[in-house]
Design an enzyme around this catalytic site. Structure first.
Site, mmCIF file in Angstrom:
data_model
loop_
_atom_site.group_PDB
_atom_site.id
_atom_site.type_symbol
_atom_site.label_atom_id
_atom_site.label_comp_id
_atom_site.label_asym_id
_atom_site.label_seq_id
_atom_site.Cartn_x
_atom_site.Cartn_y
_atom_site.Cartn_z
ATOM 1 N N LYS A 32 -32.567 22.376 -31.209
ATOM 2 C CA LYS A 32 -32.054 21.486 -32.250
ATOM 3 C C LYS A 32 -30.781 20.818 -31.758
ATOM 4 O O LYS A 32 -29.839 21.482 -31.341
ATOM 5 C CB LYS A 32 -31.743 22.256 -33.536
ATOM 6 C CG LYS A 32 -31.172 21.336 -34.625
ATOM 7 C CD LYS A 32 -31.103 22.046 -35.961
ATOM 8 C CE LYS A 32 -29.779 22.709 -36.241
ATOM 9 N NZ LYS A 32 -28.668 21.792 -36.547
ATOM 10 N N ASP A 59 -31.449 16.606 -35.561
ATOM 11 C CA ASP A 59 -30.954 16.892 -36.913
ATOM 12 C C ASP A 59 -29.850 15.904 -37.269
ATOM 13 O O ASP A 59 -28.672 16.220 -37.176
ATOM 14 C CB ASP A 59 -30.435 18.348 -36.894
ATOM 15 C CG ASP A 59 -29.901 18.805 -38.238
ATOM 16 O OD1 ASP A 59 -30.168 18.147 -39.252
ATOM 17 O OD2 ASP A 59 -29.219 19.847 -38.249
ATOM 18 N N LYS A 61 -30.040 13.922 -40.264
ATOM 19 C CA LYS A 61 -29.955 13.828 -41.739
ATOM 20 C C LYS A 61 -29.686 12.405 -42.233
ATOM 21 O O LYS A 61 -28.671 12.141 -42.884
ATOM 22 C CB LYS A 61 -28.886 14.773 -42.276
ATOM 23 C CG LYS A 61 -29.112 16.240 -41.929
ATOM 24 C CD LYS A 61 -28.098 17.121 -42.641
ATOM 25 C CE LYS A 61 -28.274 18.591 -42.345
ATOM 26 N NZ LYS A 61 -27.905 19.003 -40.976
ATOM 27 N N LEU A 62 -30.618 11.503 -41.963
ATOM 28 C CA LEU A 62 -30.406 10.103 -42.352
ATOM 29 C C LEU A 62 -30.372 9.933 -43.870
ATOM 30 O O LEU A 62 -31.093 10.610 -44.601
ATOM 31 C CB LEU A 62 -31.513 9.214 -41.754
ATOM 32 C CG LEU A 62 -31.248 8.727 -40.323
ATOM 33 C CD1 LEU A 62 -31.307 9.850 -39.322
ATOM 34 C CD2 LEU A 62 -32.241 7.633 -39.943
ATOM 35 N N HIS A 63 -29.549 8.993 -44.321
ATOM 36 C CA HIS A 63 -29.433 8.677 -45.750
ATOM 37 C C HIS A 63 -28.808 7.289 -45.859
ATOM 38 O O HIS A 63 -27.610 7.125 -45.655
ATOM 39 C CB HIS A 63 -28.551 9.725 -46.443
ATOM 40 C CG HIS A 63 -28.512 9.589 -47.939
ATOM 41 N ND1 HIS A 63 -27.871 10.490 -48.735
ATOM 42 C CD2 HIS A 63 -29.047 8.670 -48.769
ATOM 43 C CE1 HIS A 63 -28.006 10.135 -50.008
ATOM 44 N NE2 HIS A 63 -28.719 9.018 -50.042
ATOM 45 N N ASP A 64 -29.637 6.280 -46.152
ATOM 46 C CA ASP A 64 -29.129 4.900 -46.259
ATOM 47 C C ASP A 64 -30.176 4.092 -47.008
ATOM 48 O O ASP A 64 -31.136 4.665 -47.530
ATOM 49 C CB ASP A 64 -28.861 4.337 -44.841
ATOM 50 C CG ASP A 64 -27.770 3.270 -44.836
ATOM 51 O OD1 ASP A 64 -27.758 2.432 -45.760
ATOM 52 O OD2 ASP A 64 -26.936 3.269 -43.911
ATOM 53 N N ASN A 67 -34.530 0.016 -45.683
ATOM 54 C CA ASN A 67 -34.719 -0.813 -44.490
ATOM 55 C C ASN A 67 -33.946 -0.269 -43.287
ATOM 56 O O ASN A 67 -34.462 -0.225 -42.166
ATOM 57 C CB ASN A 67 -34.283 -2.251 -44.816
ATOM 58 C CG ASN A 67 -34.578 -3.199 -43.678
ATOM 59 O OD1 ASN A 67 -35.712 -3.270 -43.198
ATOM 60 N ND2 ASN A 67 -33.560 -3.907 -43.219
ATOM 61 N N THR A 119 -26.949 23.626 -48.335
ATOM 62 C CA THR A 119 -26.603 24.979 -48.788
ATOM 63 C C THR A 119 -25.089 25.111 -49.022
ATOM 64 O O THR A 119 -24.642 26.069 -49.632
ATOM 65 C CB THR A 119 -27.080 26.049 -47.784
ATOM 66 O OG1 THR A 119 -26.744 25.616 -46.478
ATOM 67 C CG2 THR A 119 -28.561 26.279 -47.879
ATOM 68 N N ARG A 211 -25.759 30.657 -33.443
ATOM 69 C CA ARG A 211 -24.849 31.606 -32.796
ATOM 70 C C ARG A 211 -25.432 32.967 -32.431
ATOM 71 O O ARG A 211 -25.019 33.517 -31.396
ATOM 72 C CB ARG A 211 -23.573 31.739 -33.649
ATOM 73 C CG ARG A 211 -22.701 30.490 -33.553
ATOM 74 C CD ARG A 211 -21.770 30.347 -34.712
ATOM 75 N NE ARG A 211 -22.492 30.100 -35.956
ATOM 76 C CZ ARG A 211 -21.898 29.979 -37.141
ATOM 77 N NH1 ARG A 211 -20.593 30.097 -37.243
ATOM 78 N NH2 ARG A 211 -22.627 29.750 -38.219
HETATM 79 O O1 C5P Z 1 -25.121 29.422 -35.790
HETATM 80 P P1 C5P Z 1 -26.073 29.415 -36.950
HETATM 81 O O2 C5P Z 1 -27.301 30.269 -36.736
HETATM 82 O O3 C5P Z 1 -25.386 29.681 -38.268
HETATM 83 O O4 C5P Z 1 -26.598 27.901 -36.968
HETATM 84 C C1 C5P Z 1 -27.436 27.402 -37.977
HETATM 85 C C2 C5P Z 1 -27.708 25.966 -37.737
HETATM 86 O O5 C5P Z 1 -28.435 25.458 -38.842
HETATM 87 C C3 C5P Z 1 -26.466 25.081 -37.615
HETATM 88 O O6 C5P Z 1 -26.782 24.000 -36.723
HETATM 89 C C4 C5P Z 1 -26.268 24.563 -39.028
HETATM 90 O O7 C5P Z 1 -25.607 23.327 -39.057
HETATM 91 C C5 C5P Z 1 -27.713 24.417 -39.482
HETATM 92 N N1 C5P Z 1 -27.904 24.442 -40.933
HETATM 93 C C6 C5P Z 1 -27.508 25.510 -41.720
HETATM 94 N N2 C5P Z 1 -27.717 25.471 -43.080
HETATM 95 C C7 C5P Z 1 -28.317 24.419 -43.633
HETATM 96 C C8 C5P Z 1 -28.740 23.335 -42.847
HETATM 97 C C9 C5P Z 1 -28.511 23.393 -41.477
HETATM 98 O O8 C5P Z 1 -26.982 26.492 -41.226
HETATM 99 N N3 C5P Z 1 -28.563 24.404 -44.925
#
Ligand code: C5P
Length: 232
Positions: A32, A59, A61-64, A67, A119, A211
């Site tokens: 990702k 990743d 996350k488009l929003h506009d 067009n 989230t 991580r």
């Molecule tokens: O390091 P970790 O496992 O927490 O990474 C989770 C990944 O998922 C990060 O790139 C974070 O931005 C993404 N993400 C998230 N929660 C969301 C949407 C995306 O943790 N609701």
């Protein structure tokens, strides 16, 4: 639907991500790429990782307006990513336009999924800042249904929502779930987490793991542990 572990490569530079991927000699993890790396390194980083044989979830996350999103998706289609996303709050016309932009001449296209409510957004901030007065899980399911109506393939959601999304939108509607931690691992800033085995149990289609793999002493071993627990 192909179950897979997607490794969130949240690195700031090309060198860091390449050093990380160099550790993988046998596997080619699904990667990702988020805004940080994409804005720092540009589309070339996608081409280079793709050339190494990895699948890519871009990743952004488009929003506009519809067009603009349609034209931007056409650019991503030519980058040959495997999965990308947008915000369902952009509404159905925007999601439909995105799909049109993303579809290649031969009818194929990358997987397109929607973010419902982030989230990081609580029911309180949804009410105070967005003036949405419904319970958050109802909003999440409504946005998931809108994504389905628009023809999208699935949603990014908390592992705790995946089961309900499948009940509401059907088993073939993809759930991509971050917030995954090993039972004996550090939760970091994630609050509501699941282990890869629990994510498998509740029917998550793809888990996004950052991580616990990228910061592990042995990232390849951590990746393998994840795959074993999630796919078996
Ligand atoms: O390091 P970790 O496992 O927490 O990474 C989770 C990944 O998922 C990060 O790139 C974070 O931005 C993404 N993400 C998230 N929660 C969301 C949407 C995306 O943790 N609701």
């Amino acid at each position: 639907m192909g179950k897979d572990v997607i490794v969130a490569c949240d690195f700031a530079t090309k060198k860091q991500v390449m050093d990380f991927l160099d550790k993988f000699k046998e596997e080619k993890p699904f990667v990702k790429i988020g805004m940080e790396l994409f804005y720092a390194e540009g589309p070339e980083i996608v081409r280079e990782i793709k050339k190494r044989g990895h699948k890519i979830f871009l990743d952004l996350k488009l929003h506009d307006i519809p067009n603009t999103v349609k034209k931007s998706m056409s650019v991503l289609k030519n980058l040959d990513v495997d999965m990308t996303n947008l915000h369902a709050s952009g509404t159905i016309p925007m999601m439909q336009a995105a799909l049109e932009g993303l579809t290649r001449e031969d009818g194929t296209r990358p997987i397109l999924i929607a973010v419902t409510q982030l989230t990081s957004t609580s029911e309180e901030t949804m009410k105070s800042d967005l003036l949405i007065n419904e319970p958050i899980d109802k909003v999440v399911m409504h946005y998931a249904e809108n994504a389905k109506k628009s023809g999208l393939d699935g949603v990014v959601c908390s592992p705790l929502e995946a089961e309900k999304v499948h009940k509401t939108c059907g088993d073939s509607f993809i759930t991509v779930t971050p917030g995954v931690r090993f039972a004996d691992g550090d939760k970091g800033d994630q609050v509501r987490v699941m282990t890869p085995a629990q994510a498998k149990e509740i029917g998550s289609d793809y888990i996004v793991v950052g991580r616990p793999i990228t910061a592990a002493d042995d990232p390849v071993a951590a990746y393998r542990r994840c795959v074993n627990e999630f796919i078996g």
